[in-house]
Design a protein around this motif. Structure first.
Motif, PDB file in Angstrom:
ATOM      1  N   GLY A 102     -73.735  51.795 -27.587  1.00 27.81           N
ATOM      2  CA  GLY A 102     -74.562  50.630 -27.229  1.00 27.81           C
ATOM      3  C   GLY A 102     -74.157  49.364 -27.977  1.00 27.81           C
ATOM      4  O   GLY A 102     -74.572  48.274 -27.606  1.00 27.81           O
ATOM      5  N   TYR A 103     -73.363  49.509 -29.035  1.00 24.95           N
ATOM      6  CA  TYR A 103     -72.884  48.336 -29.764  1.00 24.95           C
ATOM      7  C   TYR A 103     -71.599  47.802 -29.121  1.00 24.95           C
ATOM      8  O   TYR A 103     -71.074  48.393 -28.174  1.00 24.95           O
ATOM      9  N   HIS A 104     -71.103  46.703 -29.669  1.00 23.14           N
ATOM     10  CA  HIS A 104     -69.854  46.120 -29.182  1.00 23.14           C
ATOM     11  C   HIS A 104     -68.807  46.155 -30.288  1.00 23.14           C
ATOM     12  O   HIS A 104     -69.134  45.988 -31.456  1.00 23.14           O
ATOM     13  N   LEU A 148     -66.010  44.558 -32.338  1.00 18.79           N
ATOM     14  CA  LEU A 148     -65.783  43.158 -32.696  1.00 18.79           C
ATOM     15  C   LEU A 148     -64.487  42.970 -33.478  1.00 18.79           C
ATOM     16  O   LEU A 148     -63.985  43.899 -34.112  1.00 18.79           O
ATOM     17  N   GLY A 190     -77.418  47.594 -40.723  1.00 18.22           N
ATOM     18  CA  GLY A 190     -77.058  46.567 -39.745  1.00 18.22           C
ATOM     19  C   GLY A 190     -75.569  46.264 -39.805  1.00 18.22           C
ATOM     20  O   GLY A 190     -74.922  46.492 -40.830  1.00 18.22           O
ATOM     21  N   SER A 191     -75.052  45.715 -38.696  1.00 12.80           N
ATOM     22  CA  SER A 191     -73.608  45.525 -38.561  1.00 12.80           C
ATOM     23  C   SER A 191     -73.026  44.543 -39.581  1.00 12.80           C
ATOM     24  O   SER A 191     -71.875  44.676 -39.987  1.00 12.80           O
ATOM     25  N   ARG A 227     -68.143  47.766 -35.486  1.00 10.79           N
ATOM     26  CA  ARG A 227     -69.389  47.036 -35.185  1.00 10.79           C
ATOM     27  C   ARG A 227     -69.494  45.799 -36.056  1.00 10.79           C
ATOM     28  O   ARG A 227     -70.397  44.993 -35.903  1.00 10.79           O
ATOM     29  N   THR A 264     -80.199  38.429 -31.466  1.00 10.17           N
ATOM     30  CA  THR A 264     -78.844  38.998 -31.358  1.00 10.17           C
ATOM     31  C   THR A 264     -78.768  40.006 -30.217  1.00 10.17           C
ATOM     32  O   THR A 264     -77.833  39.979 -29.405  1.00 10.17           O
ATOM     33  N   ALA A 265     -79.778  40.877 -30.140  1.00 12.32           N
ATOM     34  CA  ALA A 265     -79.783  41.908 -29.090  1.00 12.32           C
ATOM     35  C   ALA A 265     -79.779  41.254 -27.707  1.00 12.32           C
ATOM     36  O   ALA A 265     -79.046  41.687 -26.808  1.00 12.32           O
ATOM     37  N   TYR A 290     -76.262  39.790 -26.865  1.00 11.88           N
ATOM     38  CA  TYR A 290     -75.292  40.840 -26.487  1.00 11.88           C
ATOM     39  C   TYR A 290     -75.624  41.429 -25.117  1.00 11.88           C
ATOM     40  O   TYR A 290     -74.731  41.781 -24.354  1.00 11.88           O
TER      41      TYR A 290
HETATM   42  O1  C5P Z   1     -76.514  45.755 -36.208  1.00 11.96           O
HETATM   43  P1  C5P Z   1     -77.598  44.762 -35.943  1.00 11.96           P
HETATM   44  O2  C5P Z   1     -78.976  45.335 -36.144  1.00 11.96           O
HETATM   45  O3  C5P Z   1     -77.424  43.479 -36.649  1.00 11.96           O
HETATM   46  O4  C5P Z   1     -77.472  44.412 -34.402  1.00 11.96           O
HETATM   47  C1  C5P Z   1     -78.521  43.838 -33.651  1.00 11.96           C
HETATM   48  C2  C5P Z   1     -78.235  44.055 -32.172  1.00 11.96           C
HETATM   49  O5  C5P Z   1     -77.074  43.314 -31.768  1.00 11.96           O
HETATM   50  C3  C5P Z   1     -77.918  45.496 -31.813  1.00 11.96           C
HETATM   51  O6  C5P Z   1     -79.080  46.208 -31.505  1.00 11.96           O
HETATM   52  C4  C5P Z   1     -77.010  45.358 -30.604  1.00 11.96           C
HETATM   53  O7  C5P Z   1     -77.781  45.138 -29.454  1.00 11.96           O
HETATM   54  C5  C5P Z   1     -76.276  44.055 -30.880  1.00 11.96           C
HETATM   55  N1  C5P Z   1     -74.929  44.284 -31.485  1.00 11.96           N
HETATM   56  C6  C5P Z   1     -73.901  44.760 -30.682  1.00 11.96           C
HETATM   57  N2  C5P Z   1     -72.666  44.960 -31.233  1.00 11.96           N
HETATM   58  C7  C5P Z   1     -72.418  44.670 -32.524  1.00 11.96           C
HETATM   59  C8  C5P Z   1     -73.451  44.164 -33.354  1.00 11.96           C
HETATM   60  C9  C5P Z   1     -74.703  43.988 -32.788  1.00 11.96           C
HETATM   61  O8  C5P Z   1     -74.094  45.020 -29.492  1.00 11.96           O
HETATM   62  N3  C5P Z   1     -71.196  44.867 -33.023  1.00 11.96           N
END
Ligand code: C5P
Length: 292
Positions: free
Chosen positions: A31-33, A35, A140-141, A157, A183-184, A187
């Motif tokens: 579900g993440y991206h 980067l 968190g990322s 991530r 942020t969510a 994305y």
């Molecule tokens: O990791 P963090 O809690 O900061 O991320 C918040 C939201 O941002 C995640 O739930 C996700 O939807 C999105 N995100 C993502 N890919 C990443 C970082 C964040 O899709 N590399």
């Protein structure tokens, strides 16, 4: 982060960050991206005061709107390190916010990293660095980046952090538009179209190392920027206004909403900051990149 220790308490100054480069490579199965980003810590700080207690986590916050329970990443960070260390003690944390919330400046992530490092020292928990890094990545990322500050290229991530040694500490002007971005949500609205032309992360990291402001301004890139402008069209006007100023390489940090630009070393940052504040009425910061 900067840490001040007295006998019975610790104060941690948790810096903000700017994304000088951010590309989104793919959507992952979790579900993440994926980067590829160049992040620079800057000298705008939140402050955390930590005092030991007998048990549990108690958080106070200078912003009445921020939750102080598990919904706050600082609370989760404190709980996670007490649990990992199997500690029989607790902490009271007073968080004084200066970094805008929802601005793409990484304040929450930095506060979480400061909590982990501050508590490890204050409570003598003796968790090794790799355990702290593991807790950080789960929180968190962006949290792992803030364990080392300075400038770094981050992949995965965002949790795979490669520090950029010898990066020049440029001056930036940062504008907080007063509109928080989720942020969510950014994305979620992001789609892979054609990759916009850009010079790549190595070009930007190279500009920091070779102390070349022209190269840095030319290389600044954020793949999420289009989405941020689509969700908040008023930010496009702010970008245009900033492009009329002497700032170079103007754009969004992270998933927004703050915009920033590079101050050419030959110009006076203070004057630019004042002009932008007068023209827009917004909160404007002047910030310098931090070294390792
Ligand atoms: O990791 P963090 O809690 O900061 O991320 C918040 C939201 O941002 C995640 O739930 C996700 O939807 C999105 N995100 C993502 N890919 C990443 C970082 C964040 O899709 N590399």
């Amino acid at each position: 982060m900067r840490i001040e220790q007295a006998d019975d308490r610790i104060t941690v100054h948790a810096p903000a960050k700017l994304n000088l480069y951010l590309d989104v490579l793919s959507r992952r199965t979790d579900g993440y991206h994926e980067l590829d980003t160049v992040i620079q810590a800057i000298d705008i700080y939140d402050r955390l005061d930590l005092i030991p207690t007998d048990r549990g986590v108690h958080l106070n916050c200078s912003l009445p709107d921020l939750p102080t329970d598990e919904r706050n990443i600082v609370h989760r960070a404190a709980e996670s390190i007490l649990e990992r260390a199997d500690a029989k003690c607790g902490v009271e944390i007073t968080l004084t916010k200066r970094i805008p919330v929802g601005g793409g400046l990484g304040g929450g992530s930095s506060d979480a990293a400061a909590t982990l490092v501050g508590m490890n020292r204050l409570l003598d928990l003796r968790l090794p660095r790799h355990e702290i890094a593991d807790l950080a990545a789960h929180l968190g990322s962006d949290v792992p980046f803030f364990l080392s500050d300075g400038a770094a290229r981050c992949r995965g991530r965002g949790e795979r952090v490669e520090p950029i040694e010898g990066a020049a500490q440029f001056e930036y002007v940062v504008v907080w538009p007063g509109i928080p971005c989720s942020t969510a949500e950014v994305y979620q609205a992001f789609g892979f179209g054609l990759t916009p032309q850009n010079h790549g992360a190595s070009f930007v990291a190279g500009a920091l190392v070779s102390n070349d402001p022209g190269q840095l301004a030319a290389g600044r890139f954020n793949r999420l920027e289009e989405v941020v402008y689509r969700l908040h069209p008023e930010l496009t006007e702010l970008k245009r206004a900033l492009e009329q100023s002497p700032l170079r390489g103007v754009g969004v940090t992270g998933s927004g909403s703050c915009l920033f630009g590079l101050v050419d070393p030959a110009s006076a940052g203070e004057d630019i900051e004042k002009q932008i504040h007068q023209a827009t009425g917004l909160t404007v910061y002047r910030a310098r990149g931090l070294g390792q």
